[in-house]
Each structure stands twice: as C-alpha cells, then as structure tokens.
Design a protein around this motif. Structure first.
Motif, PDB file in Angstrom:
ATOM      1  N   LEU A  76       0.817  -1.209   0.000  1.00 28.37           N
ATOM      2  CA  LEU A  76       0.000   0.000   0.000  1.00 28.37           C
ATOM      3  C   LEU A  76       0.852   1.261   0.000  1.00 28.37           C
ATOM      4  O   LEU A  76       1.665   1.482   0.900  1.00 28.37           O
ATOM      5  N   ASP A  77       0.654   2.090  -1.028  1.00 31.42           N
ATOM      6  CA  ASP A  77       1.326   3.389  -1.085  1.00 31.42           C
ATOM      7  C   ASP A  77       0.565   4.385  -0.206  1.00 31.42           C
ATOM      8  O   ASP A  77      -0.638   4.226   0.031  1.00 31.42           O
ATOM      9  N   ILE A  78       1.252   5.405   0.295  1.00 34.26           N
ATOM     10  CA  ILE A  78       0.579   6.430   1.106  1.00 34.26           C
ATOM     11  C   ILE A  78      -0.016   7.520   0.230  1.00 34.26           C
ATOM     12  O   ILE A  78      -1.178   7.894   0.372  1.00 34.26           O
ATOM     13  N   ASN A  79       0.764   8.056  -0.711  1.00 32.94           N
ATOM     14  CA  ASN A  79       0.299   9.162  -1.561  1.00 32.94           C
ATOM     15  C   ASN A  79      -0.533   8.638  -2.723  1.00 32.94           C
ATOM     16  O   ASN A  79       0.010   8.247  -3.751  1.00 32.94           O
ATOM     17  N   MET A  80      -1.854   8.634  -2.546  1.00 31.94           N
ATOM     18  CA  MET A  80      -2.758   8.233  -3.625  1.00 31.94           C
ATOM     19  C   MET A  80      -3.935   9.194  -3.670  1.00 31.94           C
ATOM     20  O   MET A  80      -4.332   9.744  -2.637  1.00 31.94           O
ATOM     21  N   PRO A  81      -4.511   9.408  -4.852  1.00 30.89           N
ATOM     22  CA  PRO A  81      -5.675  10.289  -4.957  1.00 30.89           C
ATOM     23  C   PRO A  81      -6.929   9.632  -4.397  1.00 30.89           C
ATOM     24  O   PRO A  81      -6.968   8.418  -4.178  1.00 30.89           O
ATOM     25  N   ASN A  82      -7.958  10.467  -4.198  1.00 33.60           N
ATOM     26  CA  ASN A  82      -9.283  10.045  -3.716  1.00 33.60           C
ATOM     27  C   ASN A  82      -9.282   9.585  -2.256  1.00 33.60           C
ATOM     28  O   ASN A  82     -10.155   9.957  -1.490  1.00 33.60           O
ATOM     29  N   MET A  83      -8.308   8.785  -1.888  1.00 35.42           N
ATOM     30  CA  MET A  83      -8.160   8.351  -0.502  1.00 35.42           C
ATOM     31  C   MET A  83      -6.725   7.891  -0.330  1.00 35.42           C
ATOM     32  O   MET A  83      -6.255   6.998  -1.041  1.00 35.42           O
ATOM     33  N   ASN A  84      -5.985   8.503   0.617  1.00 29.46           N
ATOM     34  CA  ASN A  84      -4.575   8.117   0.746  1.00 29.46           C
ATOM     35  C   ASN A  84      -4.416   6.794   1.484  1.00 29.46           C
ATOM     36  O   ASN A  84      -5.388   6.251   2.035  1.00 29.46           O
ATOM     37  N   GLY A  85      -3.198   6.298   1.516  1.00 27.58           N
ATOM     38  CA  GLY A  85      -2.944   4.986   2.093  1.00 27.58           C
ATOM     39  C   GLY A  85      -3.297   4.877   3.561  1.00 27.58           C
ATOM     40  O   GLY A  85      -3.803   3.835   4.009  1.00 27.58           O
ATOM     41  N   LEU A  86      -3.037   5.918   4.336  1.00 33.97           N
ATOM     42  CA  LEU A  86      -3.361   5.875   5.763  1.00 33.97           C
ATOM     43  C   LEU A  86      -4.872   5.841   5.977  1.00 33.97           C
ATOM     44  O   LEU A  86      -5.364   5.167   6.891  1.00 33.97           O
ATOM     45  N   GLU A  87      -5.597   6.547   5.117  1.00 34.25           N
ATOM     46  CA  GLU A  87      -7.062   6.507   5.200  1.00 34.25           C
ATOM     47  C   GLU A  87      -7.585   5.126   4.821  1.00 34.25           C
ATOM     48  O   GLU A  87      -8.524   4.611   5.438  1.00 34.25           O
ATOM     49  N   VAL A  88      -6.970   4.510   3.821  1.00 33.53           N
ATOM     50  CA  VAL A  88      -7.342   3.144   3.432  1.00 33.53           C
ATOM     51  C   VAL A  88      -7.088   2.197   4.595  1.00 33.53           C
ATOM     52  O   VAL A  88      -7.927   1.344   4.932  1.00 33.53           O
ATOM     53  N   LEU A  89      -5.938   2.336   5.217  1.00 33.43           N
ATOM     54  CA  LEU A  89      -5.569   1.494   6.356  1.00 33.43           C
ATOM     55  C   LEU A  89      -6.595   1.616   7.473  1.00 33.43           C
ATOM     56  O   LEU A  89      -7.021   0.620   8.070  1.00 33.43           O
ATOM     57  N   GLN A  90      -7.016   2.850   7.764  1.00 35.64           N
ATOM     58  CA  GLN A  90      -8.022   3.074   8.810  1.00 35.64           C
ATOM     59  C   GLN A  90      -9.355   2.453   8.429  1.00 35.64           C
ATOM     60  O   GLN A  90     -10.034   1.838   9.270  1.00 35.64           O
ATOM     61  N   LYS A  91      -9.752   2.612   7.155  1.00 38.32           N
ATOM     62  CA  LYS A  91     -11.012   2.021   6.691  1.00 38.32           C
ATOM     63  C   LYS A  91     -10.970   0.500   6.799  1.00 38.32           C
ATOM     64  O   LYS A  91     -11.956  -0.128   7.198  1.00 38.32           O
TER      65      LYS A  91
END
Length: 213
Positions: free
Chosen positions: A54-69
C-alpha cells in the motif's frame, strides 16, 4: 504455493515494476492492482490477497485513510506500506492504526521480499533505518502520557482552554473559579508537563491530541 499479492499505487509504472520483480522467480503472484484508495477498497471486497502493498500518496483516498477504513471494516488482509516517506510521523500514524509492515520504496528487492514474507508469516517488519527514530518517538510519547496522567481533571480543562488562546479571566468565568486559582493551575500545569509558556503548552496539547485545530 505462491504468496498472493495486491498492489495499490497510483503510478502504473511502479505497479508494473513491482509485479515483474515479484513474479520473476514464481514465489509471488500479483492477483490485483489498484490505482487509488477508493479503487483499493472496492477490489478488496472481491479479492483476498495474502498481503497488500500500500502506497501512502494516492488520490481520492490516501494509504493511511485506506488502512483506517480496513481496520474499521475489520478486514484481515496483512498490509505492508511501501512508500517514499521516511518521516517518522507517517510511520507513527501507520503503527497507531495497526500496519503490519513499513518499507521505503528505495529498498533493495531482496529486502522487499524479506519484508513481505515476514508480514505474511505473522511478523511485523519496519524499515531498519527508521527503528531508532521510532523507538525514540515512542519513548517521548510514553513520557508525555505520564505527564498527562499527572494532571488533575481541572488542570486538563485549564490546559485545553489556554491552548485555544483563552485568557485567564475568561477561563475563570467559564469554570466559575477565581482568576488567582486559574493562575495557580497554569503554574502547576507548566511544571507538570515541562513547559515555560502558553505556546509550548499549546504545542504539547496538540501533539497529544488533547485539542483539535
């Protein structure tokens, strides 16, 4: 049996490069790719990799937000953050959320494979060069926790209010206490958390999530 890998990165060349690197010797199989955070979460509803890169810098939702979800949705997929960010704040946030591994993109291919296998086998893997800084930050955090615990309920109230820039007189009126009592509380707070002025106290409060700005 090959380790099933999913790659989430907004750069197609990086995804392709990782795919070729991992599948070269047959030990890994890339079963899915995602170009942003939303795409990543959608694909995780239909595919179940052994590990997500998982990359951190991504559009629409960053990696840390994905991790939290993923944590909120109780997804069991192992996650190795693969990023250019060597700032310890990103690592601390990822660790707080519950990441399984954290590796920089400039790592050697052998280390990437080592990290993947470690995570898949239930171990945590952190970029070795970041461990000393992480440990230092964790010690600082433990120290801050003990300082916060030393504050009384009233002192915490005063600290939060002064951190928002509230004057002693306003604090006194809001808490229905004398201004002299507020001054005593402020003095005690400064001693307990190891600061010398209101600005430093505000930084302490923000760093420890006692207030939001």
């Amino acid at each position: 049996m090959a380790v099933k890998v999913m790659i989430a990165d907004d750069h197609s060349m990086i995804r392709e490069g990782l795919k070729q690197l991992l599948e070269l010797e047959g030990d890994f199989e890339v079963i899915a790719e995602a170009c942003d955070g939303v795409d990543c979460l959608e694909k995780l509803k239909t595919v179940v990799p052994d590990i997500l890169l998982l990359d951190i810098n991504m559009p629409n939702m960053n990696g840390l937000e994905v991790l939290q979800k993923m944590k909120d949705m109780k997804m069991k997929v192992k996650v190795l953050v693969l990023t250019v960010h060597n700032e310890v704040e990103y690592l601390l946030k990822a660790v707080d959320i519950g990441v399984n591994g954290y590796l920089l993109k400039d790592s050697e291919s052998a280390e990437l494979k080592k990290a993947i296998l470690a995570v898949v086998n239930g171990e945590d893997y952190i970029q070795p060069s970041l461990i000393p800084v992480l440990n230092s930050k964790m010690l600082d955090r433990d120290s801050d926790s003990s300082k916060i615990e030393s504050l009384t309920r009233r002192e915490l109230e005063v600290l939060k209010m002064l951190s928002y820039g509230t004057y002693n007189k306003e604090i006194a009126e809001h808490l229905n206490i004398s201004e002299r009592t507020v001054k005593n509380h402020v003095s005690n707070i400064f001693k307990k958390i190891g600061v010398t002025d209101r600005t430093q106290a505000a930084v302490f409060a923000i760093r420890n999530n006692l207030i939001t700005i």
